[in-house]
Design an enzyme around this catalytic site. Structure first.
Site, PDB file in Angstrom:
ATOM      1  CE  LYS A 265      50.694  65.056  39.674  1.00 43.62           C
ATOM      2  NZ  LYS A 265      51.287  66.356  40.056  1.00 43.62           N
ATOM      3  NE  ARG A 266      56.505  58.690  42.673  1.00 42.54           N
ATOM      4  CZ  ARG A 266      57.601  59.409  42.509  1.00 42.54           C
ATOM      5  NH1 ARG A 266      58.402  59.151  41.485  1.00 42.54           N
ATOM      6  NH2 ARG A 266      57.920  60.379  43.340  1.00 42.54           N
TER       7      ARG A 266
END
Length: 511
Positions: A265-266
């Protein structure tokens, strides 16, 4: 009798839906549609500590935007409602008690300190630090305590969990539709918690119970759940549901563009592309993460791109409508190995679908963008601009951004072209051509081209040496749509004005 295919997508509302989760939802949707079955959305919200407000609505909105909405779910309802696990608590307790009564699970009263001591002892002995068939016999549970002691603790309300009781030496075998036969020995497993101290089930118990109650025929999920699958197989067996146990298909990971590790997600905004279907505003941190929708991607392009990340059609086709994906999809063609995300390929897919999209529909989408810039033009004119510009861009908003010169005079001029090609002789020729074009009876692409060629022949000038400077004078850019079509659309008055004033504008810009 053949069972109707029923699949489920079961995300947790702990944040935005990762694009890998969208792919899982898509494969479930395609499989259900291919076999005339049902696609169910179940919200697995038993971990209330990680619950994030707005996440459930985000999941539903994402699937709706992508046109893969479920047949049954919290919003749609259905025969197996409720579709939130937090609303099904009584169901799980019943089956946990059934497992204890049958000797396949037990009460464990160990405190956190007890568990830490156990782990330290096993680590010191260089043994796996897990609660299993060996270590459980030295712990405080209903297998080691007397029946009276267990009853006393239960009556007193002592905290406890319910753990599955795994056999000491047994092979667990099941067939995975993607990976083939999977064999795991129970010596490699541990006695997982099925019911937590707060009375909420863990994923292991809740998903097995719900899949059975909802008559799920195929569990298509990410490979992170593959290590848990043997436990789930045993739960089906111990609950007496082995004959109706769903078939499993564990999907490979979506990898970073360099192939080194899972796409997290990063990674998205850090690497310059979205990893979420929609923009996400974190209610806790206020951090905003980009989404495919807000970045200008078309839902059809996102689906097509995702479908080919881990699934390979029989031929080498790349472009599929949703109906075509349904027709072609099969689990047999899903890859066992991870698929590297390719941001350039994602943009390519969007360009292909942008090219196919009707100009009138695009016009409706850029209407607000034109208004915000105070651009006023007829519907026919806007659609003509779109027809020329969509070949040159990847995203709808870029049509206005890159083609702004269709609505206002150039505000800048390409420096490389200016430095390389702009000189007094060029200015003289451009002025002469502007005069000729101004006197044309018909200001069409064909007449413009014919007039220019005649001028080049009469003056002996190389036509190629003037094409880019003319484009520069009219649009300020080095490249763009077909030049004569562009000039014809802009119209006589605008083009002649820009060509005759270009030198002054360029000199002012460079001074």
């Amino acid at each position: 009798m053949t069972r109707k295919v029923r699949v489920r997508f079961a995300p947790s509302p702990t944040g935005p839906l990762h694009i890998g989760g969208v792919r899982t939802a898509l494969y479930n949707y395609l499989f259900a549609r291919k076999h005339g079955g049902d696609f169910i959305l179940r919200i697995e919200d038993t971990d209330q500590k990680r619950f994030v407000p707005g996440a459930e609505d985000y999941i539903n909105e994402s699937l709706n935007w992508l046109n893969i909405a479920p047949d049954e779910g919290v919003q749609q309802g259905g025969p197996c409602a409720p579709y939130r696990q937090s609303e099904r608590m009584a169901t799980y307790r019943q089956y946990a008690d059934q497992l204890v009564a049958a000797g396949h699970a037990y009460y464990a009263f160990d405190t956190e300190d007890d568990l830490n001591v156990m782990r330290e002892r096993l680590e010191a002995a260089r043994m796996p630090a897990k609660y299993d068939a060996a270590s459980r016999m030295s712990m405080k549970n209903s297998l080691t305590l007397s029946e009276d002691e267990v009853n006393r603790r239960l009556e007193n309300g002592d905290p406890y969990v319910i753990r599955i009781k795994l056999p000491r030496k047994e092979e667990v075998r099941f067939h995975d539709e993607v990976r083939g036969w999977v064999v795991v020995h129970t010596a490699q497993m541990d006695d997982k918690v099925l019911l937590k101290q707060d009375g909420l089930p863990t994923y292991h118990l809740a998903n097995v119970v719900d899949d059975h109650v909802m008559d799920i025929t195929h569990v298509i999920r990410g490979e992170e759940w593959l290590p848990s699958a043997p436990l789930h197989v045993l739960l089906y067996r111990y609950l007496g549901w082995e004959e109706t146990m769903p078939k499993f298909a564990h999907l490979s990971l979506l990898l970073k563009p360099d192939g080194k590790g899972k796409l997290s997600k990063r990674d998205g905004d850090r690497l310059g592309f979205p990893v979420f279907p929609l923009e996400w505003n974190d209610p806790k941190s206020g951090e905003i993460s980009s989404g495919y929708r807000e970045s200008g991607y078309l839902p059809e392009a996102v689906l097509n791109m995702l479908a080919l990340l881990g699934w390979h059609p029989s031929d080498n086709r790349e472009l599929f409508s949703l109906d075509e994906l349904v027709e072609a999809f099969s689990l047999e063609k899903v890859s066992k190995s991870g698929a590297k995300f390719d941001a350039d390929k994602a943009r390519w897919f969007n360009h292909q679908y942008l090219m196919q999209k009707d100009n009138s529909l695009i016009a409706a989408e850029i209407k607000q963008q034109l208004t915000d810039r105070d651009y006023s033009a007829s519907q026919d004119y806007v659609e003509a601009v779109i027809g020329m510009m969509k070949e040159k861009v990847n995203f709808i908003p870029e049509i206005v951004e890159a083609g702004y010169f269709f609505f206002e005079d150039p505000t800048s001029y390409d420096e490389k072209v200016v430095n390389k090609r702009w000189n007094d002789d060029v200015v003289k020729h451009i002025t002469n051509i502007a005069d000729r074009w101004n006197s044309l009876e018909e200001f069409s692409a064909e007449m413009l081209e014919s007039s220019f060629k005649t001028y080049a022949e009469e003056t002996g000038i190389n036509p190629g040496s003037l094409m880019q400077p003319i484009r520069l004078a009219v649009s300020g850019a080095a490249g763009g749509p077909p030049i004569y079509d562009m000039i014809a659309l802009l119209g006589r008055e605008t083009v002649v004005r820009r060509m005759t004033s270009a030198d002054e504008r360029i000199r002012l810009g460079s001074s």
